[in-house]
Design an enzyme around this catalytic site. Structure first.
Site, PDB file in Angstrom:
ATOM      1  N   ASN A  42      32.913  38.105  47.167  1.00  0.00           N
ATOM      2  CA  ASN A  42      33.133  39.009  46.036  1.00  0.00           C
ATOM      3  C   ASN A  42      33.708  40.327  46.546  1.00  0.00           C
ATOM      4  O   ASN A  42      33.356  40.809  47.628  1.00  0.00           O
ATOM      5  CB  ASN A  42      31.873  39.199  45.180  1.00  0.00           C
ATOM      6  CG  ASN A  42      30.603  39.490  45.943  1.00  0.00           C
ATOM      7  OD1 ASN A  42      30.497  39.229  47.132  1.00  0.00           O
ATOM      8  ND2 ASN A  42      29.624  40.043  45.251  1.00  0.00           N
ATOM      9  N   GLU A  44      34.268  44.063  45.034  1.00  0.00           N
ATOM     10  CA  GLU A  44      33.952  44.945  43.907  1.00  0.00           C
ATOM     11  C   GLU A  44      34.925  46.113  43.812  1.00  0.00           C
ATOM     12  O   GLU A  44      35.755  46.341  44.706  1.00  0.00           O
ATOM     13  CB  GLU A  44      32.498  45.421  44.046  1.00  0.00           C
ATOM     14  CG  GLU A  44      31.536  44.247  43.986  1.00  0.00           C
ATOM     15  CD  GLU A  44      30.078  44.633  43.942  1.00  0.00           C
ATOM     16  OE1 GLU A  44      29.724  45.776  44.291  1.00  0.00           O
ATOM     17  OE2 GLU A  44      29.269  43.751  43.553  1.00  0.00           O
ATOM     18  N   CYS A  53      34.799  37.782  41.637  1.00  0.00           N
ATOM     19  CA  CYS A  53      33.702  37.004  42.235  1.00  0.00           C
ATOM     20  C   CYS A  53      34.201  36.193  43.444  1.00  0.00           C
ATOM     21  O   CYS A  53      35.404  35.910  43.573  1.00  0.00           O
ATOM     22  CB  CYS A  53      33.143  36.020  41.220  1.00  0.00           C
ATOM     23  SG  CYS A  53      32.319  36.770  39.817  1.00  0.00           S
ATOM     24  N   GLU A  55      33.808  33.050  44.060  1.00  0.00           N
ATOM     25  CA  GLU A  55      34.373  31.745  43.684  1.00  0.00           C
ATOM     26  C   GLU A  55      35.834  31.878  43.294  1.00  0.00           C
ATOM     27  O   GLU A  55      36.696  31.092  43.704  1.00  0.00           O
ATOM     28  CB  GLU A  55      33.612  31.147  42.493  1.00  0.00           C
ATOM     29  CG  GLU A  55      32.144  30.903  42.747  1.00  0.00           C
ATOM     30  CD  GLU A  55      31.263  32.095  42.372  1.00  0.00           C
ATOM     31  OE1 GLU A  55      31.635  33.240  42.698  1.00  0.00           O
ATOM     32  OE2 GLU A  55      30.210  31.870  41.771  1.00  0.00           O
ATOM     33  N   CYS A  89      33.938  32.209  36.177  1.00  0.00           N
ATOM     34  CA  CYS A  89      34.238  31.323  37.308  1.00  0.00           C
ATOM     35  C   CYS A  89      34.139  29.854  36.893  1.00  0.00           C
ATOM     36  O   CYS A  89      34.955  29.025  37.314  1.00  0.00           O
ATOM     37  CB  CYS A  89      33.299  31.621  38.478  1.00  0.00           C
ATOM     38  SG  CYS A  89      33.659  33.210  39.275  1.00  0.00           S
TER      39      CYS A  89
HETATM   40  N1  THU Z   1      29.105  37.440  41.739  1.00  0.00           N
HETATM   41  C1  THU Z   1      29.842  36.494  42.398  1.00  0.00           C
HETATM   42  O1  THU Z   1      30.646  36.818  43.275  1.00  0.00           O
HETATM   43  N2  THU Z   1      29.638  35.204  42.075  1.00  0.00           N
HETATM   44  C2  THU Z   1      28.665  34.752  41.245  1.00  0.00           C
HETATM   45  O2  THU Z   1      28.519  33.571  41.070  1.00  0.00           O
HETATM   46  C3  THU Z   1      27.785  35.713  40.567  1.00  0.00           C
HETATM   47  C4  THU Z   1      28.199  37.137  40.669  1.00  0.00           C
HETATM   48  C5  THU Z   1      29.251  38.833  42.166  1.00  0.00           C
HETATM   49  C6  THU Z   1      29.944  39.759  41.224  1.00  0.00           C
HETATM   50  C7  THU Z   1      29.393  41.090  41.663  1.00  0.00           C
HETATM   51  O3  THU Z   1      30.135  41.558  42.776  1.00  0.00           O
HETATM   52  C8  THU Z   1      27.984  40.781  42.136  1.00  0.00           C
HETATM   53  O4  THU Z   1      27.973  39.390  42.382  1.00  0.00           O
HETATM   54  C9  THU Z   1      26.902  41.140  41.148  1.00  0.00           C
HETATM   55  O5  THU Z   1      27.180  40.635  39.902  1.00  0.00           O
END
Ligand code: THU
Length: 129
Positions: A42, A44, A53, A55, A89
């Site tokens: 991920n 941000e 994310c 995925e 996702c």
């Molecule tokens: N996040 C993911 O990367 N994948 C997931 O399946 C759930 C959420 C990330 C997004 C954000 O950076 C952090 O987790 C909190 O939501």
């Protein structure tokens, strides 16, 4: 690649996550039908909605390199419960490989495997258009 190896790649990708806001690293490892594996984490952003994310990072890397047929994805988080993919996702996975498997890991390294169709029943895809 074995399921264990794929999960290890997802776990390792948590180290690459850019998570100054949530402090919740997620790693992903996506296996294509020809055996190629793409990883993601991920990433941000101060404008929170611009976060991507793990995925979708892996899927976008794969598609941009000419791969669209996915067999399974391993997703690693440090949560107590299994780290399941968010709705966006799931929808992006559905676009390319509705029959793929989704392996979700928890912080203890345990996994639970789902069919994408279980996670996104009645998912909207190209067949509706
Ligand atoms: N996040 C993911 O990367 N994948 C997931 O399946 C759930 C959420 C990330 C997004 C954000 O950076 C952090 O987790 C909190 O939501």
């Amino acid at each position: 690649m074995t399921k264990q190896e794929l999960c290890q790649k997802a776990i390792k990708m948590m180290d690459m996550a850019y998570v100054p806001y949530s402090h919740f690293p997620v790693g992903a490892a996506l296996e294509c039908s020809d055996g190629t594996v793409f990883t993601g984490c991920n990433v941000e952003n101060a404008a929170y909605g611009s976060t991507i994310c793990a995925e979708r990072t892996a899927i976008v890397k794969a598609v941009s390199e000419g791969h669209r047929d996915f067999v399974r994805i391993a997703i690693a988080g440090k949560s107590r419960d299994f780290c399941v993919p968010c709705g966006s996702c799931r929808q992006v996975m559905m676009e390319f490989s509705p029959e793929m498997e989704v392996i979700c890991l928890n912080g203890a390294g345990e996994s639970k495997t789902f069919a994408l169709r279980e996670l996104l029943p009645y998912g909207f895809d190209h067949t509706w258009l």
